[in-house]
Design a protein around this motif. Structure first.
Motif, PDB file in Angstrom:
ATOM      1  N   LEU A  11       0.835  -1.207   0.000  1.00 52.70           N
ATOM      2  CA  LEU A  11       0.000   0.000   0.000  1.00 52.70           C
ATOM      3  C   LEU A  11       0.865   1.252   0.000  1.00 52.70           C
ATOM      4  N   PHE A  12       1.916   1.275   0.807  1.00 49.45           N
ATOM      5  CA  PHE A  12       2.801   2.436   0.885  1.00 49.45           C
ATOM      6  C   PHE A  12       3.487   2.678  -0.464  1.00 49.45           C
ATOM      7  N   ILE A  13       3.951   1.618  -1.093  1.00 45.51           N
ATOM      8  CA  ILE A  13       4.617   1.749  -2.393  1.00 45.51           C
ATOM      9  C   ILE A  13       3.634   2.268  -3.435  1.00 45.51           C
ATOM     10  N   SER A  14       2.397   1.780  -3.422  1.00 47.65           N
ATOM     11  CA  SER A  14       1.428   2.249  -4.416  1.00 47.65           C
ATOM     12  C   SER A  14       1.073   3.715  -4.182  1.00 47.65           C
ATOM     13  N   VAL A  15       1.018   4.161  -2.945  1.00 46.71           N
ATOM     14  CA  VAL A  15       0.752   5.571  -2.656  1.00 46.71           C
ATOM     15  C   VAL A  15       1.904   6.421  -3.173  1.00 46.71           C
ATOM     16  N   ILE A  16       3.130   5.997  -2.945  1.00 50.17           N
ATOM     17  CA  ILE A  16       4.297   6.744  -3.427  1.00 50.17           C
ATOM     18  C   ILE A  16       4.286   6.787  -4.956  1.00 50.17           C
ATOM     19  N   SER A  17       4.024   5.634  -5.606  1.00 46.30           N
ATOM     20  CA  SER A  17       4.037   5.657  -7.067  1.00 46.30           C
ATOM     21  C   SER A  17       2.906   6.507  -7.616  1.00 46.30           C
ATOM     22  N   THR A  18       1.755   6.491  -6.977  1.00 38.27           N
ATOM     23  CA  THR A  18       0.652   7.338  -7.433  1.00 38.27           C
ATOM     24  C   THR A  18       1.038   8.800  -7.319  1.00 38.27           C
ATOM     25  N   ALA A  19       1.696   9.177  -6.238  1.00 37.02           N
ATOM     26  CA  ALA A  19       2.129  10.567  -6.070  1.00 37.02           C
ATOM     27  C   ALA A  19       3.109  10.952  -7.176  1.00 37.02           C
ATOM     28  N   CYS A  20       4.039  10.062  -7.504  1.00 33.34           N
ATOM     29  CA  CYS A  20       5.003  10.345  -8.574  1.00 33.34           C
ATOM     30  C   CYS A  20       4.304  10.470  -9.918  1.00 33.34           C
ATOM     31  N   ILE A  21       3.362   9.563 -10.183  1.00 30.51           N
ATOM     32  CA  ILE A  21       2.620   9.613 -11.440  1.00 30.51           C
ATOM     33  C   ILE A  21       1.826  10.909 -11.514  1.00 30.51           C
ATOM     34  N   ASN A  22       1.157  11.283 -10.407  1.00 33.48           N
ATOM     35  CA  ASN A  22       0.386  12.529 -10.385  1.00 33.48           C
ATOM     36  C   ASN A  22       1.285  13.729 -10.631  1.00 33.48           C
ATOM     37  N   ASN A  23       2.457  13.766  -9.977  1.00 35.29           N
ATOM     38  CA  ASN A  23       3.370  14.896 -10.176  1.00 35.29           C
ATOM     39  C   ASN A  23       3.831  14.987 -11.623  1.00 35.29           C
ATOM     40  N   PHE A  24       4.130  13.843 -12.223  1.00 38.03           N
ATOM     41  CA  PHE A  24       4.543  13.831 -13.625  1.00 38.03           C
ATOM     42  C   PHE A  24       3.397  14.291 -14.512  1.00 38.03           C
ATOM     43  N   ALA A  25       2.192  13.795 -14.245  1.00 35.19           N
ATOM     44  CA  ALA A  25       1.016  14.177 -15.039  1.00 35.19           C
ATOM     45  C   ALA A  25       0.725  15.664 -14.884  1.00 35.19           C
ATOM     46  N   ILE A  26       0.841  16.172 -13.675  1.00 31.16           N
ATOM     47  CA  ILE A  26       0.623  17.603 -13.423  1.00 31.16           C
ATOM     48  C   ILE A  26       1.641  18.429 -14.195  1.00 31.16           C
ATOM     49  N   GLN A  27       2.889  18.002 -14.132  1.00 29.75           N
ATOM     50  CA  GLN A  27       3.946  18.720 -14.849  1.00 29.75           C
ATOM     51  C   GLN A  27       3.669  18.723 -16.358  1.00 29.75           C
ATOM     52  N   GLU A  28       3.262  17.591 -16.898  1.00 31.57           N
ATOM     53  CA  GLU A  28       2.961  17.490 -18.332  1.00 31.57           C
ATOM     54  C   GLU A  28       1.777  18.384 -18.705  1.00 31.57           C
ATOM     55  N   LEU A  29       0.721  18.350 -17.893  1.00 23.38           N
ATOM     56  CA  LEU A  29      -0.450  19.177 -18.170  1.00 23.38           C
ATOM     57  C   LEU A  29      -0.100  20.667 -18.103  1.00 23.38           C
ATOM     58  N   ASN A  30       0.707  21.039 -17.111  1.00 18.21           N
ATOM     59  CA  ASN A  30       1.094  22.449 -16.963  1.00 18.21           C
ATOM     60  C   ASN A  30       1.975  22.907 -18.124  1.00 18.21           C
ATOM     61  N   THR A  31       2.871  22.039 -18.574  1.00 20.69           N
ATOM     62  CA  THR A  31       3.731  22.374 -19.713  1.00 20.69           C
ATOM     63  C   THR A  31       2.891  22.575 -20.968  1.00 20.69           C
ATOM     64  N   LYS A  32       1.948  21.672 -21.189  1.00 25.84           N
ATOM     65  CA  LYS A  32       1.069  21.788 -22.358  1.00 25.84           C
ATOM     66  C   LYS A  32       0.208  23.048 -22.251  1.00 25.84           C
ATOM     67  N   ALA A  33      -0.267  23.363 -21.051  1.00 24.25           N
ATOM     68  CA  ALA A  33      -1.078  24.565 -20.845  1.00 24.25           C
ATOM     69  C   ALA A  33      -0.277  25.825 -21.177  1.00 24.25           C
ATOM     70  N   LYS A  34       1.001  25.833 -20.795  1.00 26.03           N
ATOM     71  CA  LYS A  34       1.845  26.987 -21.102  1.00 26.03           C
ATOM     72  C   LYS A  34       1.987  27.169 -22.608  1.00 26.03           C
ATOM     73  N   GLU A  35       2.147  26.057 -23.327  1.00 26.88           N
ATOM     74  CA  GLU A  35       2.240  26.128 -24.792  1.00 26.88           C
ATOM     75  C   GLU A  35       0.967  26.740 -25.378  1.00 26.88           C
ATOM     76  N   PHE A  36      -0.182  26.316 -24.873  1.00 29.23           N
ATOM     77  CA  PHE A  36      -1.448  26.884 -25.346  1.00 29.23           C
ATOM     78  C   PHE A  36      -1.557  28.366 -24.998  1.00 29.23           C
ATOM     79  N   MET A  37      -1.133  28.728 -23.786  1.00 25.57           N
ATOM     80  CA  MET A  37      -1.172  30.141 -23.374  1.00 25.57           C
ATOM     81  C   MET A  37      -0.305  30.981 -24.299  1.00 25.57           C
TER      82      MET A  37
END
Length: 196
Positions: A11-37
């Protein structure tokens, strides 16, 4: 006991990996948003940033950038809400207050010009403008009492946020401009204050 420890580890490992995946996804979404802006495609930028907020609403930069995108799209109602969300996360960032004040001021001026209307339930909506009415929107219209009260409330909020900006800013190259802006808004408040 070993089984319980193994389950807890998984459970602890899956929570950590989910946090990493979310951070990566957030970073990707924010980068794409900047391109659109950068391209002026604010609608697409807003959609990416909203998705980023859905993944983690506690990231100040995402909330602030979403508010900026709403501002650029002239959706001041959503910009105001989102700047307030960003301020809850980081109340010490002076530019949030300045940007919030600008949106409150612009929304009040949109009500005054008739570009947006205040409904009886205090919701605010854009007015659809036909080609014949385009020139009319830039002039003042007679406001209902409800609309006048909304204008005064928005202008008071704007003055308050400009003052917070002045208090929190370390360097104030624009101090005189902001002080003059506050005086201008105080005159508008006097004009639209409903006498009972």
């Amino acid at each position: 006991m070993k089984k319980a420890f193994l389950l807890a580890s998984i459970l602890f490992i899956s929570v950590i990996s989910t946090a990493c995946i979310n951070n990566f996804a957030i970073q990707e979404l924010n980068t794409k948003a900047k391109e659109f802006m950068d391209k002026g495609d604010y609608v697409s930028a807003i959609e990416r940033l909203k998705s980023s907020v859905d993944l983690d609403a506690s990231v100040f930069e995402t909330q602030y950038n979403l508010a900026v995108a709403y501002t650029k799209a002239e959706d001041y109602t959503n910009a105001i809400k989102t700047y307030n969300d960003a301020i809850k996360i980081n109340p010490d960032f002076p530019d949030s207050y300045y940007s919030l004040a600008v949106c409150e001021e612009n929304l009040a001026k949109d009500v005054i010009s008739g570009a947006v209307r205040v409904n009886n339930d205090n919701t605010i909506e854009k007015v659809e403008v036909t080609d014949k009415e385009e020139d009319v929107v830039d002039t003042e219209i007679k406001l209902t009492q409800n609309a006048s009260e909304t204008v005064v409330s928005l202008l008071n909020d704007s003055i308050s946020d400009y003052n917070i900006y002045l208090d929190k800013s370390k360097t104030l190259d624009d101090k005189k401009f902001v002080e003059d802006k506050i005086k201008e808004l105080q005159l508008l408040i006097a004009k639209y204050t409903v006498k009972k």
